[in-house]
Design an enzyme around this catalytic site. Structure first.
Site, PDB file in Angstrom:
ATOM      1  N   HIS A  70       0.856  -1.191   0.000  1.00 12.14           N
ATOM      2  CA  HIS A  70       0.000   0.000   0.000  1.00 12.14           C
ATOM      3  C   HIS A  70       0.890   1.238   0.000  1.00 12.14           C
ATOM      4  O   HIS A  70       2.113   1.143   0.114  1.00 12.14           O
ATOM      5  CB  HIS A  70      -0.952  -0.022   1.198  1.00 12.14           C
ATOM      6  N   HIS A  81       6.995  -5.652  11.357  1.00 11.12           N
ATOM      7  CA  HIS A  81       6.269  -4.376  11.415  1.00 11.12           C
ATOM      8  C   HIS A  81       5.917  -4.005  12.860  1.00 11.12           C
ATOM      9  O   HIS A  81       4.770  -3.707  13.197  1.00 11.12           O
ATOM     10  CB  HIS A  81       5.004  -4.443  10.531  1.00 11.12           C
ATOM     11  N   HIS A 105       1.396   3.854   2.054  1.00 12.73           N
ATOM     12  CA  HIS A 105       1.819   4.630   3.225  1.00 12.73           C
ATOM     13  C   HIS A 105       3.329   4.787   3.116  1.00 12.73           C
ATOM     14  O   HIS A 105       4.022   3.890   2.634  1.00 12.73           O
ATOM     15  CB  HIS A 105       1.438   3.910   4.524  1.00 12.73           C
ATOM     16  N   ASP A 136       5.831   4.512   4.969  1.00 14.72           N
ATOM     17  CA  ASP A 136       6.775   3.509   5.492  1.00 14.72           C
ATOM     18  C   ASP A 136       6.879   2.278   4.588  1.00 14.72           C
ATOM     19  O   ASP A 136       7.670   1.372   4.859  1.00 14.72           O
ATOM     20  CB  ASP A 136       6.446   3.114   6.949  1.00 14.72           C
ATOM     21  N   HIS A 137       6.108   2.263   3.482  1.00 11.38           N
ATOM     22  CA  HIS A 137       6.185   1.128   2.557  1.00 11.38           C
ATOM     23  C   HIS A 137       6.624   1.522   1.151  1.00 11.38           C
ATOM     24  O   HIS A 137       6.837   0.664   0.314  1.00 11.38           O
ATOM     25  CB  HIS A 137       4.834   0.403   2.507  1.00 11.38           C
ATOM     26  N   HIS A 165      -6.918  -2.566   5.773  1.00 14.33           N
ATOM     27  CA  HIS A 165      -6.170  -1.486   6.407  1.00 14.33           C
ATOM     28  C   HIS A 165      -6.981  -0.201   6.228  1.00 14.33           C
ATOM     29  O   HIS A 165      -8.075  -0.245   5.665  1.00 14.33           O
ATOM     30  CB  HIS A 165      -4.797  -1.398   5.720  1.00 14.33           C
ATOM     31  N   ASP A 222       0.185  -4.590   7.690  1.00 16.29           N
ATOM     32  CA  ASP A 222      -0.729  -3.455   7.753  1.00 16.29           C
ATOM     33  C   ASP A 222      -2.172  -3.863   7.463  1.00 16.29           C
ATOM     34  O   ASP A 222      -2.775  -3.462   6.469  1.00 16.29           O
ATOM     35  CB  ASP A 222      -0.262  -2.326   6.821  1.00 16.29           C
TER      36      ASP A 222
HETATM   37 ZN   LIG Z   1       3.218   0.272   7.793  1.00 18.99          ZN
HETATM   38 ZN   LIG Z   2      -0.038   1.367   6.622  1.00 12.07          ZN
END
Ligand SMILES: [Zn+2]
Ligand SMILES: [Zn+2]
Length: 303
Positions: free
Chosen positions: A61, A265, A63, A65-66, A138, A206
């Site tokens: 996805h 995570h 976000h 952090d990914h 998520h 997530d």
């Molecule tokens: Zn994340």
């Molecule tokens: Zn996320």
């Protein structure tokens, strides 16, 4: 044979000793990356794996952090003089998101191809690996991924001989080819035994627990799953932020009967994920609190 390395185990933000969650897999000369948060290229460098053979990058996805590590990684791959196209896979708006990030990495010596996921479950094949992408739960659209290597049955020379199958066809049949010759049709099932157990790795982060995860994790040799919180009283927080506790992950692993589970995570607030593992193992015994760069070479059961 599948080389698997969990490059990082963090969620939300990279920490001095914990990189963001990302999985790298090597198979047959190709490398596959799932997720690429801030600093993923540092973790690849620490692991000592090469940038050039990265043929596919999948995103769960969008976000930060990914995905926010993508522009830097693309430039680094570009510096290896890669010329072959790179395939990016991710949820809807993939091309738009990537092109926005590409404003700061505009010139690359290779072509970028896109595979946007639009269905709840999608199957595709790249680099000889069977991929399944499945939508999870998520606060924005998010997918988990399974990678499988199927394995045909053992070649049975006695059967081939008894059916008078000409020797020059044996190898082609073994590779799955159907051959039409001399007015006859020869099919692989005439010479192959029952399919043997392949290899399967499932990655999922997530998300709240959802039936799709159990469905795709089923039969996995390795199930890599988020375990954002180890404290049991953080269940409400997990629900509110659409994440999972380690115990919820373990319940999925138990129902899916996976070979082993690596947790990842972790919340930045979780200083020692391993301190909860005994309790997690009461739910699923083959659970591990993965550390950065936990790696494994998965091999077929029988040669
Ligand atoms: Zn994340
Ligand atoms: Zn996320």
């Amino acid at each position: 044979m599948l080389d698997v390395c969990l490059l990082g185990t963090g969620g939300m933000m990279p920490l001095p000793h914990r990189a963001l969650t990302s999985l790298m897999v090597r198979y047959n000369g190709s490398s596959i990356l799932i997720d690429c948060g801030e600093g993923t290229q540092v973790a690849i460098k620490q692991q000592g794996w090469s940038f050039k053979p990265i043929d596919v990058i999948c995103f769960t996805h969008y976000h930060a952090d990914h995905i926010s590590g993508l522009p830097g990684l693309l430039l680094t791959i570009g510096n290896t003089d890669r010329k072959e196209p790179l395939l990016l896979v991710g949820p809807k708006r993939l091309e738009k998101v990537v092109n926005s990030l590409r404003v700061i990495a505009p010139e690359l010596p290779f072509e970028i191809k896109f595979k946007e996921l639009n269905e709840a479950e999608e199957h595709f094949e790249v680099c000889g690996i069977n991929f399944d992408a499945y939508r999870v739960c998520h606060n924005i659209t998010c997918y988990g991924y399974s990678m499988s290597l199927n394995r045909t049955g053992r070649f049975d020379a006695d059967r081939a001989r008894s059916q008078d199958i000409p020797l020059p066809y044996w190898n082609r049949l073994q590779k799955g080819e159907t051959i039409e010759a001399d007015g006859k049709i020869f099919t692989p099932d005439m010479v192959l035994g029952p399919a043997r157990k392949g290899l399967k790795v499932t990655y999922c982060t997530d998300t709240r627990p959802t039936p799709a995860i159990e469905k795709y994790a089923a039969g996995s040799d390795l199930f890599i799953c988020e375990g954002m919180y180890g404290e049991e009283d953080k269940i409400q927080k997990a629900i509110d932020h659409k994440h999972m506790t380690m115990y919820e992950a373990a319940e999925i692993a138990a129902k899916a009967d996976v070979g082993e589970m690596w947790l990842t995570h972790y919340s930045p607030s979780l200083v020692k994920p391993a301190q909860y593992i005994d309790k997690v193992r009461e739910v699923f015994p083959r659970a591990y609190a993965a550390k950065d760069r936990t790696e494994r070479t998965l091999v077929f059961e029988e040669e």
